[in-house]
Design an enzyme around this catalytic site. Structure first.
Site, short mmCIF file in Angstrom:
data_model
loop_
_atom_site.label_atom_id
_atom_site.label_comp_id
_atom_site.label_asym_id
_atom_site.label_seq_id
_atom_site.Cartn_x
_atom_site.Cartn_y
_atom_site.Cartn_z
N GLU A 39 41.64 47.01 41.81
CA GLU A 39 40.49 46.17 42.13
C GLU A 39 40.88 45.30 43.32
O GLU A 39 41.93 44.65 43.29
CB GLU A 39 40.13 45.31 40.92
CG GLU A 39 39.74 46.10 39.68
CD GLU A 39 39.59 45.19 38.47
OE1 GLU A 39 38.53 44.54 38.35
OE2 GLU A 39 40.52 45.12 37.67
N ARG A 274 54.29 49.33 31.79
CA ARG A 274 54.25 48.49 32.98
C ARG A 274 55.67 48.19 33.47
O ARG A 274 56.64 48.22 32.71
CB ARG A 274 53.55 47.17 32.67
CG ARG A 274 52.10 47.32 32.28
CD ARG A 274 51.51 45.98 31.89
NE ARG A 274 51.54 45.02 32.99
CZ ARG A 274 51.06 43.79 32.91
NH1 ARG A 274 50.53 43.36 31.78
NH2 ARG A 274 51.11 42.98 33.95
N LYS A 284 48.14 39.14 40.35
CA LYS A 284 47.34 39.02 41.58
C LYS A 284 46.71 37.63 41.68
O LYS A 284 46.59 37.07 42.75
CB LYS A 284 46.26 40.10 41.61
CG LYS A 284 46.79 41.49 41.93
CD LYS A 284 45.66 42.46 42.24
CE LYS A 284 44.90 42.84 41.00
NZ LYS A 284 43.86 43.86 41.27
#
Length: 289
Positions: A39, A274, A284
């Protein structure tokens, strides 16, 4: 800097085992297509490097393509600045989204019209409905890990009424939060992601690509799987926090395949761990701050 994108196949892991099994069975023929779908709401961190190397590396090693797709469905937090930063980061790692003369650079916003049409199909087939509860009521009625959710009083609306309301939502006739579009799945499911999740919400916000053309925006879980199918992704590789979302991913695509929108086989979501490092910024949001 060492060019890690040009190195050969590495030691086998469970994802490569799945890919090789699918190739032997002819599930996808010889075709392999992965994607890296961030995103554009912040700068990438080192955790994203694992996903970039995995998705682009699998495609490279099996002669396939990896798509770079910006999943831009949240206009209030996304910008062209973040898009440019993401593109620069992937290039800096030495990878390319060009394959066989085709530039595989995509945006979820490229598919807004198709995503909306899919929503209408789900409504027409009784798989989605417009909920007029307040956001607070929807959250309160979702239930808990030990208690089932409570069905919305609007869950039994007829498809024709839902379709008319959805079209009025798109036309901008309602305020933010007045209505949402929800999938009609199972309010008693032990998986909270299947308790009639929201598919579309009303947002009067400027989108960095589509401007004010839209006032309803799809949720990430809804747009992501459909984007994968539209791009003919074979293996949708993501991190473990999306494991509980996989049943919703499959439900949306299976429902649309039953309606004749997509052909099987459908993209397969596969989760991996992860990458986390101590004393390192892995957010982010924090990077943006």
């Amino acid at each position: 800097m060492r060019d890690i994108s040009s190195e050969g196949p590495t030691t086998a892991n469970f994802i490569r085992t799945i890919v090789e099994r699918d190739r032997r069975s002819g599930k996808w023929g010889e075709r392999i297509a992965t994607r890296f779908p961030p995103e554009p709401n912040g700068y990438l961190h080192i955790g994203h490097a694992k996903s970039i190397c995995l998705n682009f590396g699998i495609a490279r090693d099996y002669g396939g393509a990896c798509h770079l797709r910006l999943d831009d469905t949240n206009p209030e937090k996304e910008s062209a600045e973040y898009v440019a930063a993401i593109i620069d980061a992937v290039r800096w790692l030495g990878f390319s989204w060009h394959q066989a003369g085709i530039e595989h650079l995509y945006y979820a916003s490229d598919y807004y019209e198709t995503l909306y049409r899919c929503a209408e199909i789900l409504v027409e087939r009784g798989h989605a409905y417009v909920d007029s509860q307040s956001p607070e009521a929807i959250r309160a009625n979702r239930g808990t890990l030990t208690e089932p959710g409570i069905a919305s009083p609007y869950r039994t609306r007829a498809p024709e009424e839902n379709l008319a309301l959805l079209r009025r939502m798109r036309a901008g006739e309602f305020r933010e939060g007045e209505h949402v579009l929800r999938a009609k799945i199972d309010m008693a499911s032990p998986n909270l992601n299947l308790r009639d999740p929201v598919l579309y919400r009303i947002r009067y916000a400027h989108h960095y690509r589509t401007s004010e053309a839209w006032c309803i925006y799809p949720m990430y879980d809804y747009s992501h799987c459909i984007s994968d199918a539209l791009e003919h992704i074979t293996h949708s590789l993501c991190t473990l926090e999306f494991e509980d979302h996989r049943p919703l991913y499959d439900w949306i695509l299976e429902s649309l395949a039953d309606a004749g929108v997509f052909k099987r086989p459908l993209p397969q979501q596969i989760e991996f761990a992860r990458l986390n490092l101590s004393h390192t910024v892995m957010s982010k949001r924090k990077l943006a701050q």
